[in-house]
Design a protein around this motif. Structure first.
Motif, PDB file in Angstrom:
ATOM      1  N   ALA A   1     121.042  -5.863 -31.199  1.00 59.62           N
ATOM      2  CA  ALA A   1     122.493  -6.059 -31.148  1.00 59.62           C
ATOM      3  C   ALA A   1     122.779  -7.108 -30.073  1.00 59.62           C
ATOM      4  O   ALA A   1     121.926  -7.388 -29.230  1.00 59.62           O
ATOM      5  N   SER A   2     123.993  -7.687 -30.092  1.00 56.09           N
ATOM      6  CA  SER A   2     124.333  -8.717 -29.099  1.00 56.09           C
ATOM      7  C   SER A   2     125.837  -8.769 -28.894  1.00 56.09           C
ATOM      8  O   SER A   2     126.613  -8.211 -29.675  1.00 56.09           O
ATOM      9  N   VAL A   3     126.230  -9.439 -27.821  1.00 54.49           N
ATOM     10  CA  VAL A   3     127.639  -9.675 -27.510  1.00 54.49           C
ATOM     11  C   VAL A   3     127.733 -11.037 -26.837  1.00 54.49           C
ATOM     12  O   VAL A   3     126.825 -11.450 -26.112  1.00 54.49           O
ATOM     13  N   THR A   4     128.846 -11.727 -27.079  1.00 58.08           N
ATOM     14  CA  THR A   4     129.067 -13.040 -26.473  1.00 58.08           C
ATOM     15  C   THR A   4     130.356 -13.005 -25.655  1.00 58.08           C
ATOM     16  O   THR A   4     131.379 -12.460 -26.099  1.00 58.08           O
ATOM     17  N   GLY A   5     130.318 -13.577 -24.464  1.00 62.07           N
ATOM     18  CA  GLY A   5     131.505 -13.598 -23.602  1.00 62.07           C
ATOM     19  C   GLY A   5     131.612 -14.903 -22.829  1.00 62.07           C
ATOM     20  O   GLY A   5     130.599 -15.547 -22.543  1.00 62.07           O
ATOM     21  N   THR A   6     132.888 -15.263 -22.492  1.00 59.03           N
ATOM     22  CA  THR A   6     133.132 -16.486 -21.723  1.00 59.03           C
ATOM     23  C   THR A   6     134.041 -16.151 -20.542  1.00 59.03           C
ATOM     24  O   THR A   6     135.221 -15.844 -20.735  1.00 59.03           O
ATOM     25  N   PRO A   7     133.548 -16.171 -19.319  1.00 55.39           N
ATOM     26  CA  PRO A   7     134.425 -15.958 -18.156  1.00 55.39           C
ATOM     27  C   PRO A   7     135.303 -17.210 -17.927  1.00 55.39           C
ATOM     28  O   PRO A   7     134.810 -18.338 -18.014  1.00 55.39           O
ATOM     29  N   VAL A   8     136.590 -16.989 -17.618  1.00 57.31           N
ATOM     30  CA  VAL A   8     137.525 -18.094 -17.367  1.00 57.31           C
ATOM     31  C   VAL A   8     138.200 -17.860 -16.017  1.00 57.31           C
ATOM     32  O   VAL A   8     138.708 -16.764 -15.753  1.00 57.31           O
ATOM     33  N   ILE A   9     138.206 -18.903 -15.164  1.00 58.17           N
ATOM     34  CA  ILE A   9     138.866 -18.817 -13.843  1.00 58.17           C
ATOM     35  C   ILE A   9     140.263 -19.412 -13.942  1.00 58.17           C
ATOM     36  O   ILE A   9     140.431 -20.580 -14.327  1.00 58.17           O
TER      37      ILE A   9
END
Length: 771
Positions: A646-654
């Protein structure tokens, strides 16, 4: 063509030349000798050289001064009366012909009984012969035991044996076969070596099975003026043939007389045996017919009381030396032992007559009848025999006893042929039956340490090897499966390995059992087998079948076959966490939950970094680069090797503080310690900043110091927390508050200055959210 053997003898006064025997002191050539004497002195393969010992005036010691000698590799001390004993010590030291070095004093075992060979003329008492290797110098000393009045026996002499050289390379033991070589030598005309005391006579021993004296006493030796003709020992089965059996088939190479019954088959296979031809026996030394018995009821195990440091390449020469010593020095009709075994496990045919026949030997005084003698070459008083040797002894014993329905682990009765006492003090009366283990030690039937304390202690193991069942059987490995706790886990296919303390030569076959049923059968020399298991838990065992037919089963190993892959009951997801934020790394938490139908092994993160977590771990702290979409890939493994991913994708934004909607008074501060080099600061009560974004997690970033105040945090218009920014140490870019939602959505986060008394100021460095 017969090769004549040279027998040397020297005495204090040399006077006599007997046909085939030289008795000359200091003679170095043959010129001047009669023609027949010159012919008899031609060098040959085997030399036996006799030298009289000088006895002290009080008769308590004897010696042979250090001297050069004819080449020899074996020696022993003999004396006239076979019933006499040396109650003290006999020692010799020798000079190596290779190095010229002298050995330390070597003890010679005196426990042998010269009367062991019954019915032979010229039998002498002797020590056990000792192998010393190629030598050309010797010295001997003999002394009576302290405090004893008994003197030394008469006719003491040193006999040295050169076993001769052979040409070519001997084949492997399995390639040896007894052939018709016994018939290639014409009958020997050489008489036994006369005693060195010049008497020209030796006593003849009464047959051990027909004692003439009172019970418990031995008959006195008969002394004649001339050596009496050889007399045959009593035989249970009359015969006119001397069959010699094939080492590979057991079939006699010389057709036996009709009066000799065929060799019975055995319940156990015959081991490889080096034939007499294989060890280059000089058959001219003994031309008498073998004495055959009706059966073999027991086996006596011996050691040759020599050295353990011999090379196994020398074993044939050692056997030749023993043969020559037993015949020419002891005056026996042939080698005393039926079989000999070296420390490498090679078996040699001893007394001739056919390895598969019940041939009476001369090995255990009083109990030569209905028994076979097996001698292990070496001294095993303080050193254990090597496992190849003990296994070989067991193979021979099992085969011989198997010819006559014997049980190597059982007992039998033997009738004493003479009175005597064994090592433990048990007395035997001639004509009386006594119980013995069917595999016994020499000491069980005679007062001797033989076969040595260490080898004697191995007799139970030898009996176990020979009789079965296979011992020490255990499963040692299950390849294709993973061990967890006490169970193995596999998808289906496994290879099971095992071991046993019983040598493979005694194992007929192995069966691999799954839940009690055989799924594979292999030979006794194989130690593994494969199986394919149905889904579920199974008991896996190994069953060994001994050559005797007895079986044994190992303890069970639990093997679970599992074909179902693990699942992520909670898919991996990301959440921002507290910690230090930078333009390259945003702190976050990766969370998941995996499960398996049988047993989960671990969960492995394969991207963006590689990490492995235990089966009970459900979260881990990481960082991610802001502004970049990062895929977090995970795989769960069960103990059987099945995998689920399984997997997950994320993008942190400042979001900088300048991106917020402001109310009240805020001051801009500049420092490289701030995100983007700037931050907002306010001490005004109720001043606020509001960020709006679409995401699934958020964290508020601030600077902290001892003078920092407090703030209220509102999420989507609802007060969520009061955050105190005070810190004993100054810290920048700190995520101090976080919030995570089940899914991505539009949210607002508002921070309000509380205006804390004495420390109203707070400094904010923006907001981070995860999309």
């Amino acid at each position: 063509m017969r090769v004549k053997r040279r027998i040397w003898a020297t005495a204090a006064v040399a006077t006599t030349a007997v046909a085939g025997v030289l008795v000359f002191e200091g003679v170095t050539g043959t010129s001047g000798l009669p023609e027949d004497a010159r012919a008899a002195s031609v060098p040959a393969d085997v030399d036996v050289h006799a030298s009289a010992l000088k006895v002290s005036g009080d008769g308590t010691s004897a010696s042979l001064a250090q001297r050069d000698s004819k080449p020899f590799s074996m020696l022993g001390v003999t004396w006239t009366d076979p019933s006499a004993r040396v109650t003290g010590t006999v020692e010799a030291r020798t000079r190596s012909s290779a190095t010229g070095d002298w050995t330390a004093w070597l003890p010679l075992d005196t426990e042998i009984d010269g009367r062991t060979e019954a019915g032979q003329s010229g039998v002498r008492g002797s020590t056990e012969p000792r192998w010393v290797g190629p030598s050309d110098g010797v010295e001997v000393r003999v002394s009576t035991a302290d405090g004893t009045s008994a003197g030394l026996p008469e006719g003491l002499r040193l006999d040295t044996v050169d076993p001769g050289r052979t040409t070519g390379t001997a084949p492997e033991p399995a390639a040896y076969a007894v052939d018709a070589a016994d018939a290639t030598d014409e009958p020997s005309q050489e008489p036994p070596v006369p005693p060195a005391d010049g008497s020209g006579t030796e006593p003849s021993a009464e047959p051990e099975d027909t004692p003439t004296g009172p019970a418990g006493e031995q008959p006195s030796p008969t002394v004649t003026s001339d050596p009496p003709p050889p007399s045959a020992e009593p035989s249970a089965e009359p015969t006119t043939a001397s069959p010699s059996a094939s080492a590979s088939t057991g079939a006699p190479s010389t057709a036996p007389s009709a009066t000799v019954s065929p060799a019975p088959p055995s319940t156990m296979p015959q081991p490889p045996i080096v034939s007499r031809a294989g060890w280059n026996a000089d058959e001219s030394l003994n031309d008498e017919s073998p004495d055959y018995m009706a059966k073999v009821k027991a086996v006596f195990v011996h050691h040759t009381a020599q050295t353990n440091s011999y090379s196994c390449a020398d074993s044939p020469a050692i056997v030749r030396g023993l043969h020559a010593f037993h015949v020419k020095s002891n005056g026996w009709k042939d080698l005393g032992y039926n079989f000999l075994v070296d420390k490498c496990g090679t078996v040699f045919e001893g007394r001739k007559g056919g390895v598969d026949r019940a041939v009476q030997g001369a090995h255990t005084y009083g109990f030569n009848r209905e028994t076979t003698g097996i001698a292990v070459i070496g001294m095993y008083t303080d050193t254990s025999a090597a496992s190849p040797a003990t296994a070989a002894v067991a193979r021979v014993a099992a085969w011989k006893l198997g010819q006559y329905g014997g049980n190597p682990a059982g007992t039998t009765t033997l009738v004493a042929g003479a009175a005597g006492t064994n090592y433990s003090g048990k007395k035997f009366t001639a004509g009386t039956a006594y119980t013995f283990q069917q595999i016994s030690g020499h000491r069980d039937g005679f007062n001797t340490q033989c076969p040595g304390g260490k080898l004697y202690a191995q007799l139970p193991v030898i009996r176990g090897y020979a009789a079965g069942p296979v011992s020490g059987l255990k499963v040692t490995s299950v390849s294709g499966a993973a061990l967890s706790g006490s169970a193995y886990y596999t998808k289906a296919g496994i290879t099971v390995g095992w071991s046993a303390s019983t040598p493979s030569a005694f194992v007929k076959s192995y069966d691999l059992l799954v839940d009690g049923k055989s799924v594979a059968t292999v030979k006794g020399t194989v130690a593994s087998a494969k199986a394919t298991l149905a889904a579920g838990s199974h008991k896996v065992q190994v069953r060994a079948t001994h050559l005797s037919g007895r079986t044994s089963v190992s303890a069970a190993a639990t093997v679970v076959a599992d074909r179902t892959a693990p699942v992520f009951s909670t898919k991996p997801y990301l959440a921002l966490r507290t910690g230090t934020v930078s333009t390259k790394a945003v702190p976050l938490t990766l969370k998941w939950k995996a499960a398996d139908a049988v047993l989960l092994k671990d969960v492995r993160l394969t991207a963006p970094v590689a990490k492995t977590y235990g089966p009970t771990v459900t979260s881990a702290s990481h960082t991610a680069r802001p502004g970049a979409a990062t895929a977090w890939k995970m795989t769960a493994y069960d103990r059987a090797g099945n995998a689920g991913s399984a997997s997950v994708t994320g993008t942190p934004v400042i979001l900088q503080e300048s991106a917020a909607k402001r109310s009240g008074t805020w001051t801009t501060r500049t420092s490289s310690s701030y995100l983007g080099g700037k931050s907002y600061s306010s001490a005004t009560k109720k001043a606020s900043l509001t960020w709006t974004f679409t995401g699934r997690s958020a964290s508020w970033v601030v600077s902290r110091a001892a003078s920092s105040g407090q703030a209220y945090v509102y999420v989507d218009g609802v007060k969520a927390a009061t955050v105190d920014l005070k810190s004993s140490k100054t810290a920048y870019r700190q995520a101090v508050w976080t919030k995570t939602w089940a899914s991505s959505a539009k949210h607002t986060v508002k921070i309000v200055v509380v205006g804390t008394k004495g420390r109203p100021t707070l400094t904010t460095d923006g907001l981070v959210y995860l999309k």
